[in-house]
Design a protein around this motif. Structure first.
Motif: not given
Length: 162
Positions: A155-158, A103-105, A49-51
């Protein structure tokens, strides 16, 4: 060096789900659930899984509140479209939204947010152009949708994931 228990939180969650589904906390259920949980997590390890990092929990909480409010508001809007006879002539359509989020997540969270909001569906993600294609039930102005997704969610997810 590989850790013996690489994802302890995931292992504990799987064990808890096992115990809930079995409706028992007997020693046998705990032992079997523990063995199965550890085995399941170890079998998932080759997937690499990606970091990912979860930063700024306060921003995540604010995002959650925004999303819950938008879901309630969107439910009302979709119900009005469906139940009122005069509003059936709405135009649905597709909107392609350019993203800064990588970011993947964060992308997975954005997909969940958009799909959980009634009236919108995540259709396609173009990794080469870093764009997402959405289907909107009541598409009035594409620019409004692009600004809404970018300002309210992206923006919030970033902040949370990058």
């Amino acid at each position: 060096m590989t850790r013996w228990l690489p994802f302890p939180l995931l292992t504990a969650t799987l064990l808890a789900v096992w115990l809930i589904l079995n409706e028992s906390v007997s020693p046998g259920a705990v032992i079997l659930g523990g063995v199965l949980s550890i085995a399941a997590v170890r079998m998932l390890m080759p997937l690499e899984p990606p970091e990912g990092r979860f930063r700024r929990p306060l921003a995540a909480l604010m995002l959650t509140l925004v999303v819950l409010g938008d879901i309630v508001r969107s439910n009302n809007a979709v119900a009005r479209i469906i139940l009122r006879p005069g509003t059936r002539n709405r135009t649905s359509g597709f909107v392609r939204i350019p993203l800064d989020l990588r970011a993947p997540y964060g992308l997975a969270a954005l997909a969940c947010i958009i799909t959980a909001t009634p009236g919108t569906i995540w259709v396609e993600y173009d990794s080469a152009g870093n764009t997402v294609l959405l289907h909107i039930l009541d598409l009035v102005d594409e620019r409004v949708w692009i600004e809404t997704i970018k300002e309210r969610y992206e923006q919030r997810l970033i902040e949370v994931f990058e």
